[in-house]
Design a protein around this motif. Sequence first.
Motif, PDB file in Angstrom:
ATOM      1  N   ALA A   1      -1.073  42.255  14.594  1.00 40.33           N
ATOM      2  CA  ALA A   1      -0.635  41.240  13.639  1.00 40.33           C
ATOM      3  C   ALA A   1      -1.768  40.382  13.094  1.00 40.33           C
ATOM      4  O   ALA A   1      -1.615  39.740  12.060  1.00 40.33           O
ATOM      5  N   ASN A   2      -2.904  40.345  13.788  1.00 39.18           N
ATOM      6  CA  ASN A   2      -3.980  39.468  13.345  1.00 39.18           C
ATOM      7  C   ASN A   2      -4.602  39.964  12.040  1.00 39.18           C
ATOM      8  O   ASN A   2      -4.786  41.163  11.845  1.00 39.18           O
ATOM      9  N   PRO A   3      -4.905  39.038  11.129  1.00 37.78           N
ATOM     10  CA  PRO A   3      -5.560  39.436   9.880  1.00 37.78           C
ATOM     11  C   PRO A   3      -7.003  39.843  10.136  1.00 37.78           C
ATOM     12  O   PRO A   3      -7.585  39.443  11.147  1.00 37.78           O
ATOM     13  N   PRO A   4      -7.574  40.639   9.225  1.00 33.11           N
ATOM     14  CA  PRO A   4      -6.939  41.146   8.008  1.00 33.11           C
ATOM     15  C   PRO A   4      -6.106  42.390   8.282  1.00 33.11           C
ATOM     16  O   PRO A   4      -6.204  42.985   9.357  1.00 33.11           O
ATOM     17  N   SER A   5      -5.343  42.795   7.271  1.00 34.34           N
ATOM     18  CA  SER A   5      -4.541  44.013   7.344  1.00 34.34           C
ATOM     19  C   SER A   5      -4.737  44.786   6.031  1.00 34.34           C
ATOM     20  O   SER A   5      -3.846  44.841   5.188  1.00 34.34           O
ATOM     21  N   PRO A   6      -5.917  45.373   5.859  1.00 30.99           N
ATOM     22  CA  PRO A   6      -6.255  45.973   4.564  1.00 30.99           C
ATOM     23  C   PRO A   6      -5.344  47.119   4.151  1.00 30.99           C
ATOM     24  O   PRO A   6      -5.122  47.338   2.961  1.00 30.99           O
ATOM     25  N   LYS A   7      -4.802  47.840   5.132  1.00 37.25           N
ATOM     26  CA  LYS A   7      -3.901  48.945   4.779  1.00 37.25           C
ATOM     27  C   LYS A   7      -2.634  48.420   4.123  1.00 37.25           C
ATOM     28  O   LYS A   7      -2.119  48.999   3.159  1.00 37.25           O
ATOM     29  N   ALA A   8      -2.114  47.303   4.619  1.00 37.60           N
ATOM     30  CA  ALA A   8      -0.933  46.681   4.016  1.00 37.60           C
ATOM     31  C   ALA A   8      -1.274  46.071   2.664  1.00 37.60           C
ATOM     32  O   ALA A   8      -0.455  46.103   1.731  1.00 37.60           O
ATOM     33  N   THR A   9      -2.466  45.509   2.542  1.00 41.34           N
ATOM     34  CA  THR A   9      -2.896  44.943   1.260  1.00 41.34           C
ATOM     35  C   THR A   9      -2.948  46.034   0.184  1.00 41.34           C
ATOM     36  O   THR A   9      -2.509  45.824  -0.953  1.00 41.34           O
ATOM     37  N   ILE A  10      -3.458  47.204   0.539  1.00 36.73           N
ATOM     38  CA  ILE A  10      -3.497  48.321  -0.408  1.00 36.73           C
ATOM     39  C   ILE A  10      -2.091  48.721  -0.820  1.00 36.73           C
ATOM     40  O   ILE A  10      -1.826  49.007  -1.997  1.00 36.73           O
ATOM     41  N   ALA A  11      -1.162  48.751   0.136  1.00 31.89           N
ATOM     42  CA  ALA A  11       0.221  49.125  -0.174  1.00 31.89           C
ATOM     43  C   ALA A  11       0.830  48.163  -1.186  1.00 31.89           C
ATOM     44  O   ALA A  11       1.538  48.574  -2.114  1.00 31.89           O
ATOM     45  N   ILE A  12       0.561  46.871  -1.014  1.00 31.75           N
ATOM     46  CA  ILE A  12       1.088  45.869  -1.949  1.00 31.75           C
ATOM     47  C   ILE A  12       0.464  46.060  -3.335  1.00 31.75           C
ATOM     48  O   ILE A  12       1.165  46.053  -4.354  1.00 31.75           O
ATOM     49  N   LEU A  13      -0.852  46.230  -3.388  1.00 29.43           N
ATOM     50  CA  LEU A  13      -1.532  46.399  -4.670  1.00 29.43           C
ATOM     51  C   LEU A  13      -1.056  47.657  -5.390  1.00 29.43           C
ATOM     52  O   LEU A  13      -0.930  47.665  -6.626  1.00 29.43           O
ATOM     53  N   SER A  14      -0.786  48.717  -4.648  1.00 31.52           N
ATOM     54  CA  SER A  14      -0.300  49.953  -5.270  1.00 31.52           C
ATOM     55  C   SER A  14       1.056  49.738  -5.920  1.00 31.52           C
ATOM     56  O   SER A  14       1.339  50.259  -7.007  1.00 31.52           O
ATOM     57  N   ARG A  15       1.906  48.943  -5.269  1.00 28.17           N
ATOM     58  CA  ARG A  15       3.235  48.663  -5.844  1.00 28.17           C
ATOM     59  C   ARG A  15       3.116  47.759  -7.063  1.00 28.17           C
ATOM     60  O   ARG A  15       3.854  47.912  -8.044  1.00 28.17           O
ATOM     61  N   VAL A  16       2.204  46.784  -7.027  1.00 28.93           N
ATOM     62  CA  VAL A  16       1.974  45.930  -8.192  1.00 28.93           C
ATOM     63  C   VAL A  16       1.466  46.776  -9.354  1.00 28.93           C
ATOM     64  O   VAL A  16       1.886  46.590 -10.507  1.00 28.93           O
ATOM     65  N   GLU A  17       0.586  47.720  -9.064  1.00 26.95           N
ATOM     66  CA  GLU A  17       0.065  48.605 -10.100  1.00 26.95           C
ATOM     67  C   GLU A  17       1.197  49.379 -10.776  1.00 26.95           C
ATOM     68  O   GLU A  17       1.217  49.529 -12.003  1.00 26.95           O
ATOM     69  N   GLU A  18       2.155  49.851  -9.985  1.00 20.33           N
ATOM     70  CA  GLU A  18       3.289  50.582 -10.548  1.00 20.33           C
ATOM     71  C   GLU A  18       4.149  49.686 -11.430  1.00 20.33           C
ATOM     72  O   GLU A  18       4.609  50.100 -12.497  1.00 20.33           O
ATOM     73  N   LEU A  19       4.367  48.456 -10.990  1.00 19.58           N
ATOM     74  CA  LEU A  19       5.205  47.546 -11.763  1.00 19.58           C
ATOM     75  C   LEU A  19       4.576  47.196 -13.105  1.00 19.58           C
ATOM     76  O   LEU A  19       5.246  47.156 -14.134  1.00 19.58           O
ATOM     77  N   LEU A  20       3.276  46.920 -13.085  1.00 16.46           N
ATOM     78  CA  LEU A  20       2.594  46.475 -14.296  1.00 16.46           C
ATOM     79  C   LEU A  20       2.153  47.635 -15.186  1.00 16.46           C
ATOM     80  O   LEU A  20       1.879  47.431 -16.367  1.00 16.46           O
ATOM     81  N   SER A  21       2.076  48.843 -14.610  1.00 12.70           N
ATOM     82  CA  SER A  21       1.498  49.989 -15.330  1.00 12.70           C
ATOM     83  C   SER A  21       0.085  49.679 -15.794  1.00 12.70           C
ATOM     84  O   SER A  21      -0.354  50.120 -16.855  1.00 12.70           O
ATOM     85  N   ASP A  22      -0.627  48.895 -14.986  1.00 10.99           N
ATOM     86  CA  ASP A  22      -2.032  48.590 -15.234  1.00 10.99           C
ATOM     87  C   ASP A  22      -2.827  49.038 -14.014  1.00 10.99           C
ATOM     88  O   ASP A  22      -2.484  48.682 -12.886  1.00 10.99           O
ATOM     89  N   PRO A  23      -3.887  49.822 -14.193  1.00 11.54           N
ATOM     90  CA  PRO A  23      -4.669  50.292 -13.048  1.00 11.54           C
ATOM     91  C   PRO A  23      -5.331  49.137 -12.313  1.00 11.54           C
ATOM     92  O   PRO A  23      -5.827  48.192 -12.929  1.00 11.54           O
ATOM     93  N   ILE A  24      -5.325  49.216 -10.978  1.00 10.67           N
ATOM     94  CA  ILE A  24      -5.927  48.183 -10.144  1.00 10.67           C
ATOM     95  C   ILE A  24      -6.977  48.831  -9.245  1.00 10.67           C
ATOM     96  O   ILE A  24      -6.639  49.463  -8.241  1.00 10.67           O
ATOM     97  N   PRO A  25      -8.259  48.739  -9.594  1.00 13.37           N
ATOM     98  CA  PRO A  25      -9.312  49.262  -8.714  1.00 13.37           C
ATOM     99  C   PRO A  25      -9.266  48.572  -7.356  1.00 13.37           C
ATOM    100  O   PRO A  25      -9.056  47.352  -7.257  1.00 13.37           O
ATOM    101  N   LEU A  26      -9.467  49.348  -6.292  1.00 11.64           N
ATOM    102  CA  LEU A  26      -9.322  48.823  -4.933  1.00 11.64           C
ATOM    103  C   LEU A  26     -10.639  48.384  -4.309  1.00 11.64           C
ATOM    104  O   LEU A  26     -10.637  47.768  -3.244  1.00 11.64           O
ATOM    105  N   GLY A  27     -11.757  48.711  -4.944  1.00 10.59           N
ATOM    106  CA  GLY A  27     -13.037  48.264  -4.412  1.00 10.59           C
ATOM    107  C   GLY A  27     -13.303  48.817  -3.025  1.00 10.59           C
ATOM    108  O   GLY A  27     -13.175  50.021  -2.764  1.00 10.59           O
ATOM    109  N   ASP A  28     -13.646  47.922  -2.093  1.00 12.81           N
ATOM    110  CA  ASP A  28     -13.975  48.322  -0.720  1.00 12.81           C
ATOM    111  C   ASP A  28     -12.749  48.425   0.182  1.00 12.81           C
ATOM    112  O   ASP A  28     -12.896  48.768   1.359  1.00 12.81           O
TER     113      ASP A  28
END
Length: 302
Positions: A209-236
């Motif tokens: 449970a301790n932060p960070p949780s980058p795998k979960a952050t990627i999952a959220i960003l991927s869903r935002v990308e789908e909603l907006l239909s705008d590409p979101i580079p993930l960087g590192d």
Amino acid sequence: MKETREPLDPADLPEPTLPAEPAEHRQTVMLAAFEGWNDAGSAATAALLHLHDLWDAQDLAELDPEEYHDFQVIRPVVGTDANGRREITWPATTIVSATVPGSGRRVLLVHGIEPSMRWRRYCRELLDLAEREGVTTVVTLGALLADVPHTRPIPMTATSESAGLRAVLDVEPNSYEGPTGIVGVLQHAAAERGMQSVSLWAAVPHYVANPPSPKATIAILSRVEELLSDPIPLGDLPEEAEAWQAGVDELAAEDEEIAEYVHQLEEAKDTAELPEASGEAIAREFERYLKRRDDGTGGPLA
């Protein structure tokens, strides 16, 4: 003498193209995430901060913390600024404005700590500002601790109280009943105003449970990308997620009880997902792939 011209060859004509949708016609969206009860592993606020840096967001407004926080619960922090002067940083809620490269969509990003009091006034102030800035859709981001294995894709839940959005997006009506946080209150308040609202939640393995949780952050960003239909580079983030998973793998390898528990979660997860191996599910995933490949000129929130 009348001049004669040879008929035009259709092959010589330029191919018709659809005009790009003007940026001013695209919906303005508000994305909001809050530290605290709604933010397991800091996954949601990390996603918002990633977008802040990615889109070079500019300050727009700040809510007065005096109205909404108990400073004995969320204490201000004292430190030294770049000029060596002592300063106090208060737990404020910040609203910044960003323009998505390529599509030109305007997005407001709301980042704060879940308030201690006056939640209805807090949401009213945020949504008043949203309406003044032309926001039509409010997307709240959250993360919760759950019985899920770290070795599988992070489960995402997307819900909406807006019937119109449910008709065009892969989201469910919100059927949750029980204690809620500021994310749930803000989403409900937005729907009561007639604004479109979507709530995205990532399930973070409770044993890490301790932060960070980058795998979960990627999952959220991927869903935002789908909603907006705008590409979101993930960087590192992908490399950070691999390192995070490798670290948890090592932890499990050193403890037989944890390893057995993870194995049980894997079996339960895999069994539950067996019915999803259907033609309909495959078609849905292919549609998501096409949206991610899109250049950002269309989509459900266009």
